[in-house]
Write an enzyme that holds these catalytic residues in place. Structure first.
Site, PDB file in Angstrom:
ATOM      1  N   CYS A 169      -7.260  -7.504  -3.144  1.00  0.00           N
ATOM      2  CA  CYS A 169      -7.519  -7.160  -1.741  1.00  0.00           C
ATOM      3  C   CYS A 169      -8.985  -6.803  -1.486  1.00  0.00           C
ATOM      4  CB  CYS A 169      -6.631  -5.996  -1.319  1.00  0.00           C
ATOM      5  SG  CYS A 169      -4.884  -6.364  -1.502  1.00  0.00           S
ATOM      6  N   CYS A 200      -5.414   1.393   4.655  1.00  0.00           N
ATOM      7  CA  CYS A 200      -4.239   1.367   3.776  1.00  0.00           C
ATOM      8  C   CYS A 200      -3.275   2.498   4.105  1.00  0.00           C
ATOM      9  CB  CYS A 200      -4.653   1.460   2.318  1.00  0.00           C
ATOM     10  SG  CYS A 200      -5.547   2.964   1.930  1.00  0.00           S
ATOM     11  N   CYS A 253       0.839  -1.213   0.000  1.00  0.00           N
ATOM     12  CA  CYS A 253       0.000   0.000   0.000  1.00  0.00           C
ATOM     13  C   CYS A 253       0.871   1.259   0.000  1.00  0.00           C
ATOM     14  CB  CYS A 253      -0.935   0.022   1.209  1.00  0.00           C
ATOM     15  SG  CYS A 253      -2.357  -1.085   1.091  1.00  0.00           S
TER      16      CYS A 253
HETATM   17  S1  SF4 Z   1      -4.822  -2.660  -1.604  1.00  0.00           S
HETATM   18 FE1  SF4 Z   1      -3.645  -4.568  -1.925  1.00  0.00          FE
HETATM   19  S2  SF4 Z   1      -2.775  -4.501  -4.007  1.00  0.00           S
HETATM   20 FE2  SF4 Z   1      -3.552  -2.439  -3.469  1.00  0.00          FE
HETATM   21  S3  SF4 Z   1      -1.781  -1.365  -2.760  1.00  0.00           S
HETATM   22 FE3  SF4 Z   1      -2.760  -2.221  -0.923  1.00  0.00          FE
HETATM   23  S4  SF4 Z   1      -1.872  -4.266  -0.613  1.00  0.00           S
HETATM   24 FE4  SF4 Z   1      -1.288  -3.567  -2.667  1.00  0.00          FE
END
Ligand code: SF4
Length: 248
Positions: A207, A232, A123
């Protein structure tokens, strides 16, 4: 009628007042930050409502999204739809390609499932780093955060300062999910068809999953993690540079 509208749209008392307050908030913010205010759109239902308000009232607010490289095709398809319908450009901010290659080579394509720290590193690389560039030179940004979305967001206020001192305008802070869909129905706002497939909150493809009846709003996001870890970082703090560097 679409399934999401059928299931969620409802007119409730005070709806018109909430729309009027949101519009006034956006107008004031646009006037106070001329040329330096951006809607950081996730292309979810809430941000589509704000996009419609910006276009309908010709508010001088830039549209920009984080194209993480792992978004659903249905999400990306909204960008040309917005541009065609409203005549507004949507900026796409992407993570640094070389760092993504190194991260994937080192940790694998599904690293986010391996540990919370790798998920947060992903993220940081794919969202927080591009967000920091997106916000450079801006003095205000608009989000679609709502108090109802999760316990973490229950205290969200209409305006606040982020850690860099920018004004953050949470334009729909007091809107319900029923309000969002009532607005979408009323104005025929384009939206992500994944909402019709029980994806209330839509993030990156690996995700996000559909939710079942009775599950809460963000249950489909990082569903393999415990509740406390499930943000995130976009709305928690600014870019933790150490996380970005760890991935390089
Ligand atoms: S939501 Fe999942 S794929 Fe998207 S940036 Fe975060 S960890 Fe990575």
């Amino acid at each position: 009628m679409s399934r999401a509208i059928e299931l969620n749209a409802r007119h409730t008392p005070g709806f018109e007042d909430r729309v009027a307050r949101t519009l006034a908030l956006l107008q004031t913010a646009a006037a106070e930050h001329p040329g330096r205010i951006v809607l950081a759109t996730s292309l979810g239902a809430e941000d589509m409502v704000i996009t419609d308000l910006i276009a309908r009232h010709q508010l001088p607010i830039t549209l920009a999204t984080l194209d993480t490289g792992r978004l659903h095709a249905q999400t990306l398809a909204l960008i040309p739809q917005i541009e065609a319908r409203y005549g507004l450009a949507v900026q796409r901010w992407q993570p640094p390609a070389e760092q993504v290659i190194v991260f994937e080579r080192t940790h694998g394509h599904l690293a986010m499932r391996e540990s919370i720290s790798l998920r947060k590193a992903c993220c940081a690389l794919r969202k927080l780093e591009p967000l920091s560039r997106l916000l450079q030179g801006q003095s205000a940004w608009v989000t679609g955060l709502r108090r109802e979305q999760s316990g973490h967001r229950a205290e969200v206020s209409a305006t606040e300062l982020d850690e860099a001192g920018r004004t953050k305008v949470n334009a729909l802070a007091d809107w319900s999910w029923a309000d969002v869909w009532h607005y979408i129905q009323l104005h025929q706002v384009p939206y992500n068809p994944l909402h019709d497939a029980f994806f209330p909150s839509i993030g990156c493809e690996p995700c996000t999953r559909a939710v079942s009846l009775g599950e809460d709003f963000r249950a489909g996001r990082w569903w393999w993690e415990v509740e406390d870890a499930k943000e995130c970082g976009l709305h928690v703090s600014q870019v933790p540079q150490n996380l970005v560097k760890e991935t390089a």
